[in-house]
Write a protein that holds these residues in place. Sequence first.
Motif, PDB file in Angstrom:
ATOM      1  N   VAL A 264       0.838  -1.195   0.000  1.00 40.42           N
ATOM      2  CA  VAL A 264       0.000   0.000   0.000  1.00 40.42           C
ATOM      3  C   VAL A 264       0.880   1.255   0.000  1.00 40.42           C
ATOM      4  CG1 VAL A 264      -1.579   1.374   1.411  1.00 40.42           C
ATOM      5  CG2 VAL A 264      -2.027  -1.055   1.043  1.00 40.42           C
ATOM      6  N   GLN A 265       1.998   1.192   0.701  1.00 43.83           N
ATOM      7  CA  GLN A 265       2.925   2.316   0.685  1.00 43.83           C
ATOM      8  C   GLN A 265       3.515   2.517  -0.709  1.00 43.83           C
ATOM      9  OE1 GLN A 265       5.682   2.683   4.082  1.00 43.83           O
ATOM     10  NE2 GLN A 265       4.539   1.044   5.095  1.00 43.83           N
ATOM     11  N   GLU A 266       3.797   1.426  -1.402  1.00 38.47           N
ATOM     12  CA  GLU A 266       4.306   1.529  -2.766  1.00 38.47           C
ATOM     13  C   GLU A 266       3.252   2.123  -3.696  1.00 38.47           C
ATOM     14  OE1 GLU A 266       5.792  -2.200  -4.142  1.00 38.47           O
ATOM     15  OE2 GLU A 266       7.166  -2.461  -2.443  1.00 38.47           O
ATOM     16  N   LEU A 267       2.006   1.734  -3.490  1.00 38.39           N
ATOM     17  CA  LEU A 267       0.913   2.283  -4.288  1.00 38.39           C
ATOM     18  C   LEU A 267       0.845   3.802  -4.130  1.00 38.39           C
ATOM     19  CD1 LEU A 267      -1.755   2.172  -5.913  1.00 38.39           C
ATOM     20  CD2 LEU A 267      -2.927   1.643  -3.770  1.00 38.39           C
ATOM     21  N   LEU A 268       0.901   4.273  -2.900  1.00 38.09           N
ATOM     22  CA  LEU A 268       0.857   5.712  -2.647  1.00 38.09           C
ATOM     23  C   LEU A 268       2.030   6.427  -3.309  1.00 38.09           C
ATOM     24  CD1 LEU A 268      -0.195   5.630   1.116  1.00 38.09           C
ATOM     25  CD2 LEU A 268      -1.537   6.603  -0.756  1.00 38.09           C
ATOM     26  N   ALA A 269       3.213   5.839  -3.193  1.00 36.85           N
ATOM     27  CA  ALA A 269       4.397   6.464  -3.783  1.00 36.85           C
ATOM     28  C   ALA A 269       4.272   6.563  -5.304  1.00 36.85           C
ATOM     29  CB  ALA A 269       5.650   5.677  -3.398  1.00 36.85           C
ATOM     30  N   GLU A 270       3.775   5.491  -5.934  1.00 33.47           N
ATOM     31  CA  GLU A 270       3.638   5.488  -7.393  1.00 33.47           C
ATOM     32  C   GLU A 270       2.591   6.492  -7.856  1.00 33.47           C
ATOM     33  OE1 GLU A 270       3.093   1.662  -9.104  1.00 33.47           O
ATOM     34  OE2 GLU A 270       4.845   0.776  -8.110  1.00 33.47           O
ATOM     35  N   GLU A 271       1.600   6.775  -7.006  1.00 34.95           N
ATOM     36  CA  GLU A 271       0.556   7.741  -7.360  1.00 34.95           C
ATOM     37  C   GLU A 271       0.933   9.168  -6.974  1.00 34.95           C
ATOM     38  OE1 GLU A 271      -2.174   7.170  -9.128  1.00 34.95           O
ATOM     39  OE2 GLU A 271      -1.468   5.086  -9.346  1.00 34.95           O
ATOM     40  N   GLY A 272       2.116   9.342  -6.394  1.00 37.64           N
ATOM     41  CA  GLY A 272       2.550  10.671  -6.010  1.00 37.64           C
ATOM     42  C   GLY A 272       1.826  11.228  -4.806  1.00 37.64           C
ATOM     43  N   VAL A 273       1.345  10.331  -3.934  1.00 34.57           N
ATOM     44  CA  VAL A 273       0.612  10.736  -2.729  1.00 34.57           C
ATOM     45  C   VAL A 273       1.485  10.441  -1.510  1.00 34.57           C
ATOM     46  CG1 VAL A 273      -1.461  10.398  -1.341  1.00 34.57           C
ATOM     47  CG2 VAL A 273      -1.589  10.246  -3.838  1.00 34.57           C
ATOM     48  N   SER A 274       1.726  11.439  -0.697  1.00 36.45           N
ATOM     49  CA  SER A 274       2.535  11.249   0.504  1.00 36.45           C
ATOM     50  C   SER A 274       1.749  10.485   1.566  1.00 36.45           C
ATOM     51  CB  SER A 274       2.980  12.608   1.064  1.00 36.45           C
ATOM     52  OG  SER A 274       3.782  13.298   0.130  1.00 36.45           O
ATOM     53  N   LEU A 275       2.469   9.918   2.515  1.00 40.60           N
ATOM     54  CA  LEU A 275       1.860   9.139   3.591  1.00 40.60           C
ATOM     55  C   LEU A 275       2.275   9.705   4.932  1.00 40.60           C
ATOM     56  CD1 LEU A 275       0.458   6.650   4.888  1.00 40.60           C
ATOM     57  CD2 LEU A 275       2.630   5.417   4.570  1.00 40.60           C
ATOM     58  N   VAL A 276       1.303   9.966   5.787  1.00 39.45           N
ATOM     59  CA  VAL A 276       1.545  10.359   7.175  1.00 39.45           C
ATOM     60  C   VAL A 276       0.688   9.459   8.047  1.00 39.45           C
ATOM     61  CG1 VAL A 276       1.361  12.184   8.901  1.00 39.45           C
ATOM     62  CG2 VAL A 276       2.026  12.755   6.559  1.00 39.45           C
ATOM     63  N   TYR A 277       1.293   8.853   9.070  1.00 44.73           N
ATOM     64  CA  TYR A 277       0.510   7.996   9.952  1.00 44.73           C
ATOM     65  C   TYR A 277       0.908   8.234  11.404  1.00 44.73           C
ATOM     66  CZ  TYR A 277       4.625   4.882   9.739  1.00 44.73           C
ATOM     67  OH  TYR A 277       5.889   4.373   9.789  1.00 44.73           O
ATOM     68  N   GLN A 278      -0.053   7.978  12.292  1.00 45.31           N
ATOM     69  CA  GLN A 278       0.128   8.251  13.708  1.00 45.31           C
ATOM     70  C   GLN A 278       0.969   7.173  14.371  1.00 45.31           C
ATOM     71  OE1 GLN A 278      -3.577   8.631  15.905  1.00 45.31           O
ATOM     72  NE2 GLN A 278      -2.709  10.241  17.183  1.00 45.31           N
ATOM     73  N   THR A 279       1.829   7.607  15.278  1.00 43.16           N
ATOM     74  CA  THR A 279       2.652   6.692  16.069  1.00 43.16           C
ATOM     75  C   THR A 279       2.517   7.070  17.538  1.00 43.16           C
ATOM     76  OG1 THR A 279       4.637   8.079  16.009  1.00 43.16           O
ATOM     77  CG2 THR A 279       4.307   6.561  14.150  1.00 43.16           C
ATOM     78  N   ASP A 280       3.161   6.319  18.395  1.00 42.10           N
ATOM     79  CA  ASP A 280       3.137   6.636  19.830  1.00 42.10           C
ATOM     80  C   ASP A 280       3.820   7.970  20.113  1.00 42.10           C
ATOM     81  OD1 ASP A 280       1.828   4.272  20.329  1.00 42.10           O
ATOM     82  OD2 ASP A 280       3.670   3.155  20.813  1.00 42.10           O
ATOM     83  N   ASP A 281       4.738   8.365  19.232  1.00 37.43           N
ATOM     84  CA  ASP A 281       5.503   9.582  19.452  1.00 37.43           C
ATOM     85  C   ASP A 281       5.031  10.778  18.647  1.00 37.43           C
ATOM     86  OD1 ASP A 281       7.231   8.103  21.151  1.00 37.43           O
ATOM     87  OD2 ASP A 281       8.387   7.428  19.421  1.00 37.43           O
ATOM     88  N   GLY A 282       4.039  10.581  17.807  1.00 38.49           N
ATOM     89  CA  GLY A 282       3.588  11.696  16.964  1.00 38.49           C
ATOM     90  C   GLY A 282       3.070  11.219  15.632  1.00 38.49           C
ATOM     91  N   PHE A 283       3.669  11.721  14.566  1.00 43.37           N
ATOM     92  CA  PHE A 283       3.214  11.381  13.215  1.00 43.37           C
ATOM     93  C   PHE A 283       4.416  11.108  12.317  1.00 43.37           C
ATOM     94  CE2 PHE A 283      -0.402  13.505  15.022  1.00 43.37           C
ATOM     95  CZ  PHE A 283      -1.479  12.775  14.522  1.00 43.37           C
ATOM     96  N   ALA A 284       4.537   9.869  11.860  1.00 38.04           N
ATOM     97  CA  ALA A 284       5.601   9.486  10.938  1.00 38.04           C
ATOM     98  C   ALA A 284       5.266  10.014   9.546  1.00 38.04           C
ATOM     99  CB  ALA A 284       5.755   7.967  10.909  1.00 38.04           C
ATOM    100  N   GLY A 285       6.317  10.428   8.819  1.00 39.70           N
ATOM    101  CA  GLY A 285       6.122  10.941   7.473  1.00 39.70           C
ATOM    102  C   GLY A 285       5.952  12.447   7.425  1.00 39.70           C
ATOM    103  N   TRP A 286       5.865  13.062   8.608  1.00 40.16           N
ATOM    104  CA  TRP A 286       5.751  14.524   8.672  1.00 40.16           C
ATOM    105  C   TRP A 286       6.946  15.090   9.430  1.00 40.16           C
ATOM    106  CZ3 TRP A 286       5.800  18.643  11.923  1.00 40.16           C
ATOM    107  CH2 TRP A 286       5.332  19.855  11.392  1.00 40.16           C
ATOM    108  N   PRO A 287       7.541  16.195   8.947  1.00 41.95           N
ATOM    109  CA  PRO A 287       7.202  16.952   7.742  1.00 41.95           C
ATOM    110  C   PRO A 287       7.383  16.135   6.460  1.00 41.95           C
ATOM    111  CG  PRO A 287       8.680  18.192   9.188  1.00 41.95           C
ATOM    112  CD  PRO A 287       8.665  16.797   9.696  1.00 41.95           C
ATOM    113  N   LEU A 288       6.635  16.493   5.422  1.00 41.76           N
ATOM    114  CA  LEU A 288       6.753  15.769   4.174  1.00 41.76           C
ATOM    115  C   LEU A 288       8.130  15.989   3.566  1.00 41.76           C
ATOM    116  CD1 LEU A 288       3.293  16.440   2.450  1.00 41.76           C
ATOM    117  CD2 LEU A 288       3.900  14.732   4.176  1.00 41.76           C
ATOM    118  N   ALA A 289       8.606  14.956   2.868  1.00 40.66           N
ATOM    119  CA  ALA A 289       9.916  15.066   2.218  1.00 40.66           C
ATOM    120  C   ALA A 289       9.827  16.095   1.103  1.00 40.66           C
ATOM    121  CB  ALA A 289      10.323  13.704   1.658  1.00 40.66           C
TER     122      ALA A 289
END
Length: 233
Positions: free
Chosen positions: A208-233
């Motif tokens: 699913v992460q590969e699908l998002l990358a191929e479609e040019g859509v960034s991914l941000v998801y919640q973790t115990d420490d905050g939000f992975a993937g943010w700030p966006l690359a």
Amino acid sequence: MPGSGAKQQRYIGQMVVDLVKPYEVRRAPGKDKVMRDVLVFRFRPAPGTTPAWTEDDCLPDAPKTGVEITEPGQAAGLPAPIALPQQTGAKAKKTEQHGTAETVADIPAGQRKVLRREGELVTAFVAHLSAAGHETHSFQITIKGEPGALTPDLYDATDHVLYEAKGQTTRANVRMAIGQLADYRRHIPNKEGLRVAVLLPKEPTADVQELLAEEGVSLVYQTDDGFAGWPLA
């Protein structure tokens, strides 16, 4: 009473409030023509009944396409403002009687939990962005010739990023988010440089992460420490 200015109402049958998503927040003009947030309650015919509605009871199509700034998270069911646009502008018979004494609704509790989880996810991410000094809001998009409105979950005005949140990380939910973002981004003001991202409650599968990358859509998801993937690359 005649001359009171009250609007005449017509009974069309017994209704129940949608228990999964009872209302939406939209933007609409008040009596003073000033745009404001209003609650649009979502009613459904009571089981075993047939409403006596006519074509005049249907929500009218928008006369033109336009965008208005709203509070973030309206599509996620947050307890924020909601309204019914009469028109779009770009800005930041016989009644049927029923004798049913009571009704029993089959409530899809799982769906309600997902909507609540989605709203909580957006709330937490808005707080995260605000703590970082980011300005956030959303949009109400009305489309010429169509009733209702499109309401993206969140727009980060500081980074020029449009987010769509989902309460589950399933492939079906992510695919839906990709399609929604593709539709929303066509109508966002100042599209140049606009980025889009999916906001999820946890990390999805590698494919699913590969699908998002191929479609040019960034991914941000919640973790115990905050939000992975943010700030966006």
